[in-house]
Design an enzyme around this catalytic site. Structure first.
Site, PDB file in Angstrom:
ATOM      1  N   GLU A 101       3.962  -8.026  -5.209  1.00 27.40           N
ATOM      2  CA  GLU A 101       3.847  -8.524  -6.583  1.00 27.40           C
ATOM      3  C   GLU A 101       5.218  -8.892  -7.146  1.00 27.40           C
ATOM      4  O   GLU A 101       5.372  -9.907  -7.829  1.00 27.40           O
ATOM      5  CB  GLU A 101       3.184  -7.470  -7.479  1.00 27.40           C
ATOM      6  N   HIS A 158      -0.767   3.953  -4.521  1.00 28.31           N
ATOM      7  CA  HIS A 158      -1.669   2.888  -4.085  1.00 28.31           C
ATOM      8  C   HIS A 158      -1.518   2.617  -2.599  1.00 28.31           C
ATOM      9  O   HIS A 158      -2.472   2.681  -1.837  1.00 28.31           O
ATOM     10  CB  HIS A 158      -1.379   1.608  -4.885  1.00 28.31           C
ATOM     11  N   GLU A 205      -4.385   3.262   0.276  1.00 23.32           N
ATOM     12  CA  GLU A 205      -4.574   2.161   1.214  1.00 23.32           C
ATOM     13  C   GLU A 205      -3.518   2.057   2.304  1.00 23.32           C
ATOM     14  O   GLU A 205      -3.440   1.059   2.998  1.00 23.32           O
ATOM     15  CB  GLU A 205      -4.639   0.838   0.431  1.00 23.32           C
ATOM     16  N   VAL A 233       0.072   2.811 -13.906  1.00 26.50           N
ATOM     17  CA  VAL A 233      -1.144   2.706 -14.702  1.00 26.50           C
ATOM     18  C   VAL A 233      -2.269   3.486 -14.041  1.00 26.50           C
ATOM     19  O   VAL A 233      -2.522   3.332 -12.840  1.00 26.50           O
ATOM     20  CB  VAL A 233      -1.568   1.231 -14.866  1.00 26.50           C
ATOM     21  N   HIS A 282      -8.260   3.154  -9.239  1.00 24.02           N
ATOM     22  CA  HIS A 282      -7.988   4.113  -8.169  1.00 24.02           C
ATOM     23  C   HIS A 282      -7.908   5.536  -8.711  1.00 24.02           C
ATOM     24  O   HIS A 282      -8.457   6.469  -8.116  1.00 24.02           O
ATOM     25  CB  HIS A 282      -6.680   3.757  -7.458  1.00 24.02           C
TER      26      HIS A 282
END
Length: 356
Positions: free
Chosen positions: A180, A237, A268, A297, A301
């Site tokens: 990102e 994440h 993941e 945030v 998840h």
């Protein structure tokens, strides 16, 4: 014969569209955020070429199935009207654009992302603070469901140009230098001639000092659980990007600082949940597991994969292993000391720009 040919062409076109969508989704995996879309979101993406900017623009169309699923959401995300999308015009010549992956959880957007934005606004009163999300699927979902319009990066940059902004400072809320962040830098580079200055600040975990500071902050936040019988487990994440190494480094940082009952895993990538529970079991003596997101945030998840009641969630798996479990669902972004790290990063970026 013509009808058969037409049907065949239509079938091929549909297959190509779905294949393209699947590839795009696979290519957009990232950590940041640590916040992802709700599991009900499965819209159709239509990709078109923007020849004026030389970029590919992806739009998301809602299907009737999407709308029905949104109406049936069985969880409360908070009041969207209390969130400020920060997309007003006539803002002056200096803008701080806060770029996040985004979340459809209204309270998380308001407290986690909004908390960082408010801290920057307080520290830099001479600048206008604005918001952009990188996840178009979240932008579309929130607008359909709540009527709240949030700019994507291109829209925010175009808005800044239209507003006559001369100096643009960009503060990503990303956890790391992952996909990102890389894509943000590439997008902003297209606007190099649109502003007198563009300054891009760093994500949360950049320097060794950042890792130590974050470890100390979250340890302080969870100090009440330091009883010798509780394992404090953080869910990140995870990403295929090489920046995934931040999770191993954070685990090492906890250990080096003496926080032996702190464990880090991802949804993941690696370390996995199995890695986490194996370490907790191997050390022994723990009767309880406290679960908290290592994400800016607390979105899908954190609420579902970590704290949900399904068979494969972290909470359920720890319970099945015989542990008492407590979940603490709050993102790093709402912690004042974490917000201060973002403020410090932007200060450093602005000072370095002044010296040039």
């Amino acid at each position: 014969m013509k009808k058969k040919t037409l049907l065949a062409l239509l079938l091929v076109a549909m297959i190509c569209v779905f294949a393209a969508c699947g590839k795009k989704d696979d290519d957009k995996k990232d950590t940041t955020t640590e916040a992802t879309t709700a599991k009900t979101e499965e819209p159709t993406e239509v990709t078109t070429e923007d020849t004026t900017e030389g970029t590919t623009v992806t739009t998301t169309e809602a299907t009737s199935e999407d709308t029905e699923e949104e109406d049936e959401e069985n969880y409360e995300t908070g009041d969207a009207s209390l969130d400020d999308p920060r997309n007003a015009d006539e803002i002056g010549e200096k803008e701080i654009l806060v770029v996040s992956f985004g979340t459809s959880f209204n309270d998380s957007r308001r407290f986690d992302i909004g908390g960082i934005e408010a801290a920057l606004e307080k520290e830099f009163p001479d600048w206008s603070v604005r918001r952009a999300f990188t996840a178009q699927i979240i932008i579309d979902h929130v607008e359909r469901r709540d009527g709240e319009k949030i700019d994507n990066v291109k829209e925010a940059l175009d808005r800044a140009v239209a507003n006559g902004v001369k100096v643009l400072a960009i503060q990503p809320t990303h956890l790391m230098h992952g996909y990102e962040y890389d894509e943000l830098v590439e997008e902003v580079a297209k606007y190099a001639d649109s502003f007198e200055k563009i300054i891009i600040s760093e994500p949360l975990l950049t320097s060794d000092e950042d890792f130590e500071n974050v470890a100390k902050i979250v340890a302080k936040e969870t100090a009440a659980f330091d009883d010798g019988e509780t394992a404090v487990c953080f869910m990140g994440h995870g990403t295929e990007h090489e920046a995934n190494a931040v999770y191993t480094k954070m685990q090492e940082t906890f250990a080096n600082l003496g926080y032996k009952n702190y464990f880090v895993g991802t949804v993941e990538a690696e370390p996995s949940f199995q890695d986490v529970i194996d370490k907790v079991t191997e050390l022994g003596g723990y009767k309880k597991a406290v679960l908290r997101p290592l994400m800016v945030v607390a979105g899908d998840h954190a609420n579902n994969d970590m704290a949900g009641d399904e068979d494969d969630t972290w909470k359920t798996l720890f319970k099945n292993a015989g542990y008492e479990v407590e979940t603490d669902i709050q993102g790093l972004g709402r912690v004042a000391e974490i917000q201060e790290i973002y403020v410090a990063h932007l200060k450093t970026a602005l000072e370095a720009n002044e010296e040039q």
